[in-house]
Motif scaffolding. Structure first.
Motif, PDB file in Angstrom:
ATOM      1  N   GLY A 290      -3.112  -9.339   0.852  1.00 15.85           N
ATOM      2  CA  GLY A 290      -2.419  -8.619   1.913  1.00 15.85           C
ATOM      3  C   GLY A 290      -0.930  -8.453   1.719  1.00 15.85           C
ATOM      4  N   ILE A 291      -0.447  -8.426   0.475  1.00 13.95           N
ATOM      5  CA  ILE A 291       0.966  -8.125   0.237  1.00 13.95           C
ATOM      6  C   ILE A 291       1.183  -6.633   0.471  1.00 13.95           C
ATOM      7  N   ALA A 292       2.143  -6.306   1.302  1.00 14.77           N
ATOM      8  CA  ALA A 292       2.398  -4.899   1.620  1.00 14.77           C
ATOM      9  C   ALA A 292       3.126  -4.218   0.473  1.00 14.77           C
ATOM     10  N   ALA A 293       2.691  -3.009   0.142  1.00 19.66           N
ATOM     11  CA  ALA A 293       3.353  -2.219  -0.897  1.00 19.66           C
ATOM     12  C   ALA A 293       4.519  -1.469  -0.272  1.00 19.66           C
ATOM     13  N   THR A 294       5.713  -2.025  -0.374  1.00 20.38           N
ATOM     14  CA  THR A 294       6.920  -1.425   0.166  1.00 20.38           C
ATOM     15  C   THR A 294       7.876  -1.108  -0.973  1.00 20.38           C
ATOM     16  N   ALA A 295       8.957  -0.401  -0.648  1.00 18.30           N
ATOM     17  CA  ALA A 295       9.956  -0.103  -1.676  1.00 18.30           C
ATOM     18  C   ALA A 295      10.503  -1.395  -2.282  1.00 18.30           C
ATOM     19  N   GLU A 296      10.683  -2.403  -1.452  1.00 22.17           N
ATOM     20  CA  GLU A 296      11.204  -3.681  -1.950  1.00 22.17           C
ATOM     21  C   GLU A 296      10.182  -4.408  -2.819  1.00 22.17           C
ATOM     22  N   SER A 297       8.931  -4.484  -2.345  1.00 26.17           N
ATOM     23  CA  SER A 297       7.928  -5.233  -3.104  1.00 26.17           C
ATOM     24  C   SER A 297       7.568  -4.529  -4.416  1.00 26.17           C
ATOM     25  N   ARG A 298       7.739  -3.222  -4.470  1.00 25.23           N
ATOM     26  CA  ARG A 298       7.441  -2.495  -5.709  1.00 25.23           C
ATOM     27  C   ARG A 298       8.447  -2.796  -6.818  1.00 25.23           C
ATOM     28  N   THR A 299       9.554  -3.430  -6.501  1.00 24.37           N
ATOM     29  CA  THR A 299      10.482  -3.861  -7.546  1.00 24.37           C
ATOM     30  C   THR A 299       9.980  -5.132  -8.220  1.00 24.37           C
ATOM     31  N   LYS A 300       8.998  -5.787  -7.621  1.00 25.61           N
ATOM     32  CA  LYS A 300       8.481  -7.042  -8.154  1.00 25.61           C
ATOM     33  C   LYS A 300       7.054  -6.915  -8.662  1.00 25.61           C
ATOM     34  N   TYR A 301       6.261  -6.016  -8.053  1.00 23.37           N
ATOM     35  CA  TYR A 301       4.840  -5.911  -8.385  1.00 23.37           C
ATOM     36  C   TYR A 301       4.471  -4.478  -8.761  1.00 23.37           C
ATOM     37  N   ALA A 302       3.403  -4.353  -9.552  1.00 23.78           N
ATOM     38  CA  ALA A 302       2.688  -3.081  -9.710  1.00 23.78           C
ATOM     39  C   ALA A 302       1.475  -3.170  -8.794  1.00 23.78           C
ATOM     40  N   PHE A 303       1.212  -2.111  -8.039  1.00 22.77           N
ATOM     41  CA  PHE A 303       0.144  -2.134  -7.054  1.00 22.77           C
ATOM     42  C   PHE A 303      -0.972  -1.154  -7.403  1.00 22.77           C
ATOM     43  N   SER A 304      -2.183  -1.524  -7.026  1.00 22.85           N
ATOM     44  CA  SER A 304      -3.278  -0.567  -7.019  1.00 22.85           C
ATOM     45  C   SER A 304      -3.033   0.415  -5.883  1.00 22.85           C
ATOM     46  N   ARG A 305      -3.850   1.427  -5.805  1.00 22.46           N
ATOM     47  CA  ARG A 305      -3.827   2.277  -4.617  1.00 22.46           C
ATOM     48  C   ARG A 305      -4.359   1.477  -3.422  1.00 22.46           C
ATOM     49  N   SER A 306      -4.064   1.965  -2.250  1.00 19.19           N
ATOM     50  CA  SER A 306      -4.510   1.289  -1.040  1.00 19.19           C
ATOM     51  C   SER A 306      -6.031   1.348  -0.928  1.00 19.19           C
TER      52      SER A 306
ATOM     53  N   THR B 215      -0.180  -6.769  -8.991  1.00 18.17           N
ATOM     54  CA  THR B 215      -0.126  -7.368 -10.326  1.00 18.17           C
ATOM     55  C   THR B 215       1.343  -7.504 -10.713  1.00 18.17           C
ATOM     56  N   ARG B 216       1.613  -8.137 -11.835  1.00 15.58           N
ATOM     57  CA  ARG B 216       3.001  -8.228 -12.282  1.00 15.58           C
ATOM     58  C   ARG B 216       3.544  -6.829 -12.573  1.00 15.58           C
ATOM     59  N   ILE B 217       4.840  -6.663 -12.370  1.00 15.91           N
ATOM     60  CA  ILE B 217       5.474  -5.351 -12.519  1.00 15.91           C
ATOM     61  C   ILE B 217       5.253  -4.771 -13.906  1.00 15.91           C
ATOM     62  N   GLY B 218       5.108  -5.628 -14.905  1.00 19.71           N
ATOM     63  CA  GLY B 218       4.915  -5.143 -16.267  1.00 19.71           C
ATOM     64  C   GLY B 218       3.469  -4.890 -16.639  1.00 19.71           C
ATOM     65  N   ASP B 219       2.572  -4.887 -15.650  1.00 18.84           N
ATOM     66  CA  ASP B 219       1.144  -4.718 -15.943  1.00 18.84           C
ATOM     67  C   ASP B 219       0.527  -3.584 -15.128  1.00 18.84           C
ATOM     68  N   PRO B 220       1.125  -2.382 -15.188  1.00 15.63           N
ATOM     69  CA  PRO B 220       0.575  -1.265 -14.415  1.00 15.63           C
ATOM     70  C   PRO B 220      -0.814  -0.840 -14.881  1.00 15.63           C
TER      71      PRO B 220
END
Length: 284
Positions: free
Chosen positions: A119-135, A247-252
């Motif tokens: 349940g980590i929210a995909a926000t502009a801030e969190s996207r600097t730390k994580y790569a996200f799947s689609r919702s 996932t980690r930002i380097g693992d899109p």
């Protein structure tokens, strides 16, 4: 920001069909959300070189993650993670580990897991730390009303001058004021107070998070008094973009692999099975 105790582009969405705001009549029964375009075919990734796929989650976020009566890790996210591993042909490499919420990020960054499904929210801030799947799941705003008085779409004019309860200071209050400006907004500090006034007829409707409303409607406290009215309304600018796997930002590439699996799970009906299992009162 998390989903824990989660332009005029307000979208009312039902199973694969976006309804115009305050437009076409709302379907008679709530539906399973479909957030994937079946016509879009995502390429199947090759994860044969992946040593293992470890999902990190928590135990204190029911019905998403929790320990069942036998102490086993269970929930919507647990079933979803296992289904993802099956779709990616890595079931034998798949592990799910539960940690305290504040330890999830550190474990991911130290390489003690490949993904967080909690349940980590995909926000502009969190996207600097994580790569996200689609919702894979979004949380619409909903109205609830007494069963004998519940409106169907189009609902905007029907709500004119009605007393509508909402939690004070919430995103839902701002959304209610911005898009349903003709109602009388009645602010509540606690959900219990809002529900009590709705049951007592002191307000005509309540507006808020559809998932929380669904749990209340299905519980003993509601006593069958009420039902959803109109909607559902998806508004990312107020309510966020929904749940995604981090996932980690380097693992899109791994995040993209999850997209493939999530789409297949949706198309095959597996997601619908999980949704109805854990959310018997649909909030869509």
């Amino acid at each position: 920001m998390t989903f824990r105790w989660i332009s005029l582009a307000l979208i009312s969405m039902l199973v694969g069909a976006a309804l115009p705001f305050a437009g076409v009549a709302h379907a008679a029964q709530p539906q399973v959300p479909v957030l994937w375009d079946a016509k879009e075919r995502l390429p199947k990734p090759d994860l044969s070189a992946l040593p293992r796929l470890r999902f990190l989650t928590t135990t204190d976020f029911p019905p998403f993650n929790f320990l069942d009566g036998a102490g086993r890790l269970s929930g919507f996210h647990i079933d979803l993670a296992r289904a993802i591993c099956a779709e990616l042909d890595v079931a034998e490499k798949c592990q799910i580990q539960a940690l305290p919420w504040n330890e999830l990020d550190g474990a991911l960054q130290k390489g003690e897991g490949e993904a967080i499904i909690a349940g980590i929210a995909a926000t502009a801030e969190s996207r600097t730390k994580y790569a996200f799947s689609r919702s894979y799941l979004q949380f619409p705003a909903r109205f609830i009303m007494p069963k004998t008085k519940a409106f169907t779409e189009p609902i905007l004019d029907k709500l004119r001058s009605k007393r509508v309860g909402v939690i004070a200071g919430s995103a839902h209050e701002k959304m209610l004021r911005d898009y349903f400006g003709t109602v009388q907004v009645v602010r509540f500090d606690k959900p219990e107070e809002l529900y009590a006034d709705l049951k007592a007829g002191k307000i005509d409707a309540a507006f808020g998070d559809g998932m929380r409303f669904a749990f209340w409607l299905g519980g003993s406290d509601a006593a069958g008094c009420c039902r959803f009215a109109g909607g559902p309304y998806l508004a990312p600018e107020y309510l966020g973009s929904g749940m995604a796997i981090a996932t980690r930002i380097g693992d899109p590439a791994l995040a993209a692999a999850f997209d493939y699996a999530l789409q297949e799970i949706s198309i095959k009906g597996t997601f619908a099975e999980f949704y109805l299992r854990y959310f018997p009162v649909s909030f869509f």
